[in-house]
Scaffold this active site. Sequence first.
Site, PDB file in Angstrom:
ATOM      1  N   HIS A 118       0.834  -1.204   0.000  1.00  0.00           N
ATOM      2  CA  HIS A 118       0.000   0.000   0.000  1.00  0.00           C
ATOM      3  C   HIS A 118       0.863   1.245   0.000  1.00  0.00           C
ATOM      4  O   HIS A 118       1.566   1.535   0.961  1.00  0.00           O
ATOM      5  CB  HIS A 118      -0.922   0.015   1.214  1.00  0.00           C
ATOM      6  CG  HIS A 118      -1.980   1.079   1.139  1.00  0.00           C
ATOM      7  ND1 HIS A 118      -2.944   1.093   0.153  1.00  0.00           N
ATOM      8  CD2 HIS A 118      -2.216   2.171   1.912  1.00  0.00           C
ATOM      9  CE1 HIS A 118      -3.742   2.137   0.341  1.00  0.00           C
ATOM     10  NE2 HIS A 118      -3.321   2.815   1.383  1.00  0.00           N
TER      11      HIS A 118
ATOM     12  N   HIS B 175       0.975   5.509  -1.419  1.00  0.00           N
ATOM     13  CA  HIS B 175       0.568   6.731  -2.116  1.00  0.00           C
ATOM     14  C   HIS B 175       1.871   7.490  -2.383  1.00  0.00           C
ATOM     15  O   HIS B 175       2.362   8.237  -1.526  1.00  0.00           O
ATOM     16  CB  HIS B 175      -0.358   7.582  -1.257  1.00  0.00           C
ATOM     17  CG  HIS B 175      -1.564   6.869  -0.746  1.00  0.00           C
ATOM     18  ND1 HIS B 175      -2.517   6.320  -1.574  1.00  0.00           N
ATOM     19  CD2 HIS B 175      -1.986   6.609   0.519  1.00  0.00           C
ATOM     20  CE1 HIS B 175      -3.472   5.764  -0.852  1.00  0.00           C
ATOM     21  NE2 HIS B 175      -3.170   5.925   0.425  1.00  0.00           N
TER      22      HIS B 175
ATOM     23  N   GLN C  54       2.906  11.170  -1.424  1.00  0.00           N
ATOM     24  CA  GLN C  54       2.997  11.572  -0.027  1.00  0.00           C
ATOM     25  C   GLN C  54       4.422  11.434   0.531  1.00  0.00           C
ATOM     26  O   GLN C  54       4.704  11.955   1.619  1.00  0.00           O
ATOM     27  CB  GLN C  54       1.994  10.781   0.811  1.00  0.00           C
ATOM     28  CG  GLN C  54       0.557  11.149   0.490  1.00  0.00           C
ATOM     29  CD  GLN C  54      -0.470  10.371   1.278  1.00  0.00           C
ATOM     30  OE1 GLN C  54      -0.185   9.783   2.311  1.00  0.00           O
ATOM     31  NE2 GLN C  54      -1.706  10.357   0.792  1.00  0.00           N
TER      32      GLN C  54
ATOM     33  N   ARG D   3      -5.538  15.095   6.890  1.00  0.00           N
ATOM     34  CA  ARG D   3      -6.065  14.967   5.534  1.00  0.00           C
ATOM     35  C   ARG D   3      -6.166  16.323   4.845  1.00  0.00           C
ATOM     36  O   ARG D   3      -5.921  16.432   3.632  1.00  0.00           O
ATOM     37  CB  ARG D   3      -7.427  14.280   5.562  1.00  0.00           C
ATOM     38  CG  ARG D   3      -7.919  13.916   4.177  1.00  0.00           C
ATOM     39  CD  ARG D   3      -9.231  13.162   4.218  1.00  0.00           C
ATOM     40  NE  ARG D   3     -10.354  14.009   4.556  1.00  0.00           N
ATOM     41  CZ  ARG D   3     -11.629  13.699   4.293  1.00  0.00           C
ATOM     42  NH1 ARG D   3     -11.921  12.554   3.704  1.00  0.00           N
ATOM     43  NH2 ARG D   3     -12.602  14.531   4.644  1.00  0.00           N
TER      44      ARG D   3
ATOM     45  N   TYR E 111      -4.575   7.770  -6.823  1.00  0.00           N
ATOM     46  CA  TYR E 111      -5.783   8.565  -7.037  1.00  0.00           C
ATOM     47  C   TYR E 111      -5.516   9.992  -7.497  1.00  0.00           C
ATOM     48  O   TYR E 111      -6.454  10.792  -7.616  1.00  0.00           O
ATOM     49  CB  TYR E 111      -6.668   8.579  -5.788  1.00  0.00           C
ATOM     50  CG  TYR E 111      -6.022   9.012  -4.493  1.00  0.00           C
ATOM     51  CD1 TYR E 111      -5.824  10.348  -4.189  1.00  0.00           C
ATOM     52  CD2 TYR E 111      -5.650   8.061  -3.545  1.00  0.00           C
ATOM     53  CE1 TYR E 111      -5.261  10.743  -2.984  1.00  0.00           C
ATOM     54  CE2 TYR E 111      -5.096   8.441  -2.329  1.00  0.00           C
ATOM     55  CZ  TYR E 111      -4.900   9.781  -2.062  1.00  0.00           C
ATOM     56  OH  TYR E 111      -4.331  10.155  -0.867  1.00  0.00           O
TER      57      TYR E 111
ATOM     58  N   HIS F 222     -11.741   3.619  -3.679  1.00  0.00           N
ATOM     59  CA  HIS F 222     -11.003   4.265  -2.599  1.00  0.00           C
ATOM     60  C   HIS F 222     -11.502   3.822  -1.233  1.00  0.00           C
ATOM     61  O   HIS F 222     -10.716   3.461  -0.351  1.00  0.00           O
ATOM     62  CB  HIS F 222     -11.120   5.787  -2.720  1.00  0.00           C
ATOM     63  CG  HIS F 222     -10.414   6.523  -1.618  1.00  0.00           C
ATOM     64  ND1 HIS F 222     -11.030   6.824  -0.416  1.00  0.00           N
ATOM     65  CD2 HIS F 222      -9.147   7.008  -1.526  1.00  0.00           C
ATOM     66  CE1 HIS F 222     -10.175   7.445   0.369  1.00  0.00           C
ATOM     67  NE2 HIS F 222      -9.029   7.583  -0.295  1.00  0.00           N
TER      68      HIS F 222
ATOM     69  N   ARG G  30     -16.913   5.394   1.524  1.00  0.00           N
ATOM     70  CA  ARG G  30     -17.419   6.768   1.535  1.00  0.00           C
ATOM     71  C   ARG G  30     -17.168   7.475   0.212  1.00  0.00           C
ATOM     72  O   ARG G  30     -17.819   8.463  -0.097  1.00  0.00           O
ATOM     73  CB  ARG G  30     -16.799   7.565   2.694  1.00  0.00           C
ATOM     74  CG  ARG G  30     -15.314   7.783   2.622  1.00  0.00           C
ATOM     75  CD  ARG G  30     -14.776   8.578   3.809  1.00  0.00           C
ATOM     76  NE  ARG G  30     -13.379   8.910   3.643  1.00  0.00           N
ATOM     77  CZ  ARG G  30     -12.363   8.149   4.037  1.00  0.00           C
ATOM     78  NH1 ARG G  30     -12.601   6.994   4.638  1.00  0.00           N
ATOM     79  NH2 ARG G  30     -11.109   8.532   3.841  1.00  0.00           N
TER      80      ARG G  30
ATOM     81  N   HIS H 151      -9.601   0.926   0.942  1.00  0.00           N
ATOM     82  CA  HIS H 151      -9.480   1.368   2.335  1.00  0.00           C
ATOM     83  C   HIS H 151     -10.753   0.985   3.081  1.00  0.00           C
ATOM     84  O   HIS H 151     -11.858   1.202   2.567  1.00  0.00           O
ATOM     85  CB  HIS H 151      -9.369   2.896   2.421  1.00  0.00           C
ATOM     86  CG  HIS H 151      -8.114   3.481   1.870  1.00  0.00           C
ATOM     87  ND1 HIS H 151      -8.127   4.517   0.972  1.00  0.00           N
ATOM     88  CD2 HIS H 151      -6.815   3.218   2.114  1.00  0.00           C
ATOM     89  CE1 HIS H 151      -6.884   4.875   0.676  1.00  0.00           C
ATOM     90  NE2 HIS H 151      -6.064   4.090   1.347  1.00  0.00           N
TER      91      HIS H 151
ATOM     92  N   HIS I  11      -5.892  -1.343   5.959  1.00  0.00           N
ATOM     93  CA  HIS I  11      -6.047  -0.897   7.347  1.00  0.00           C
ATOM     94  C   HIS I  11      -6.960  -1.839   8.125  1.00  0.00           C
ATOM     95  O   HIS I  11      -6.487  -2.537   9.005  1.00  0.00           O
ATOM     96  CB  HIS I  11      -6.533   0.556   7.443  1.00  0.00           C
ATOM     97  CG  HIS I  11      -5.658   1.544   6.764  1.00  0.00           C
ATOM     98  ND1 HIS I  11      -4.309   1.669   7.070  1.00  0.00           N
ATOM     99  CD2 HIS I  11      -5.914   2.440   5.783  1.00  0.00           C
ATOM    100  CE1 HIS I  11      -3.784   2.594   6.300  1.00  0.00           C
ATOM    101  NE2 HIS I  11      -4.726   3.076   5.506  1.00  0.00           N
TER     102      HIS I  11
ATOM    103  N   ASP J 257       2.315   3.124   2.949  1.00  0.00           N
ATOM    104  CA  ASP J 257       1.211   4.066   2.871  1.00  0.00           C
ATOM    105  C   ASP J 257       1.679   5.505   2.653  1.00  0.00           C
ATOM    106  O   ASP J 257       2.022   5.899   1.553  1.00  0.00           O
ATOM    107  CB  ASP J 257       0.364   3.927   4.138  1.00  0.00           C
ATOM    108  CG  ASP J 257      -0.987   4.643   4.050  1.00  0.00           C
ATOM    109  OD1 ASP J 257      -1.216   5.364   3.076  1.00  0.00           O
ATOM    110  OD2 ASP J 257      -1.806   4.486   4.960  1.00  0.00           O
TER     111      ASP J 257
END
Length: 459
Positions: free
Chosen positions: A60, A62, A65, A86, A125, A209, A212, A235, A272, A323
């Site tokens: 995992h 991103h 980041q 976030r 993403y 993703h 939500r 996630h 997670h 992550d």
Amino acid sequence: MNGGAVLARHALLPDGWARDVAIAWNGDGVITAVGATAADAGAAAAAAVGLVIPGMVNLHSHAFQRAMAGQAETAGEGEDSFWTWRELMYRFAGRITPAQLEAVAAQLFVDCLRHGYTSVCEFHYLHRAADGAAYARPAEMAERVAQAARETGIGLTMLPVLYSHGGFGAQPLGPRQRRFQSDVGAVLGMVEALDRLRDGQFEVGAAPHSLRAASMAQIGELAAALPPGRPIHIHIAEQQLEVDACLAHSGQRPLAWLLERQGLDARWCLVHATHLDEAELAALAASGAVAGLCPSTEANLGDGLFALAPYLAAGGRFGIGSDSHVGHSPVEELRWLEYGQRLRQQRRNIAVSPVQRHVGDLLWQAALAGGAQASGRPVGALAVGRRADFLVLDDEHPNLAGAPADEVLGRLLFAGNDNLVRDVLVGGRRVIQDGRHAGQAAIAARYRAALAQLRERSP
């Protein structure tokens, strides 16, 4: 690329440590034989090495980041949480360009390789330009990450992300989420565009993703439309607030709702899965899916602790990821995973089983198996038909000098903070030698330039 072979004094095979192991691979980077001598492995000669273990899968990531790691460690006026972090991440994501992303990803992949990851699953993403407009090539940003993987030599599973909503109940995306916007058709278009790159080093799956950010109908449509066997990551249940919101919307906890509406199988990786109740934990273990645990990020964000012991007892599968890239080492992730459980239960040596009493061996082997499954690639073991992805450890370092084989992984994970990875081979190609990547200096220079540009654009 020509094939090759090594003769290891000790090698970690799927059924445990073995002495005097020859490993040979072909020109495509696939292991063709594992034997006691070079001749047994079908090789004319083999380079002598000491301690060899399979390279780890980072399930995992991103990548963007990596450039903001360490920049969110100043307290705000109120109480800080994942949700305040976030907002900082959104501001950062709104500035990065394709060229900067490629530079950042290359630096990340060198970091990962140097510390023992030989594969990465990129949960991608950042699809659109900063103003929300589509690129001329919709997969532009994903292609930049793929190019960074090619340059550095790391294996990659690209997971274009379905991100359509700003919250449960199909809430609209906020302004800071406009770069992420995608629907099922857009994600499948990116999968098709990236399929031309598929080979032994590169696979393509997809990732809703979260519950939500994608509706249950969209998740089902995407899962059904993907080619058979492709990995699907999502996630889930990372934060208690997310669980509460899911309960308010659906009347069910996130994993229970997903299981009821979609079902899970070995294609799925649940990233997670921090806040599961006992029934969800048992159901995840029974499903054959992988729990994608990211202990350094989960600690950094204050997410909570996964309930590892009952999950392992139920036969659950897991892998590890970095992550948000506050750490780049599988040693750090596995150490955090075990130590978090020790603090939670106030006892020692949690990750064991009736047949494996060595904590380090269980953690490394289990994370290899889960990571390989989540990547959708033939990696994670020194075995015929798998990729020749392995680490040569520094057996002259004081932490490993003279270590019996059954103590090696315990010492690797729980003795000090020096990097004990000396050489790294990916697909039979030596990408790290004596702790360094051949392109390390040039890649670092591009990364520094990208950071300087991002600082100049900072509000």
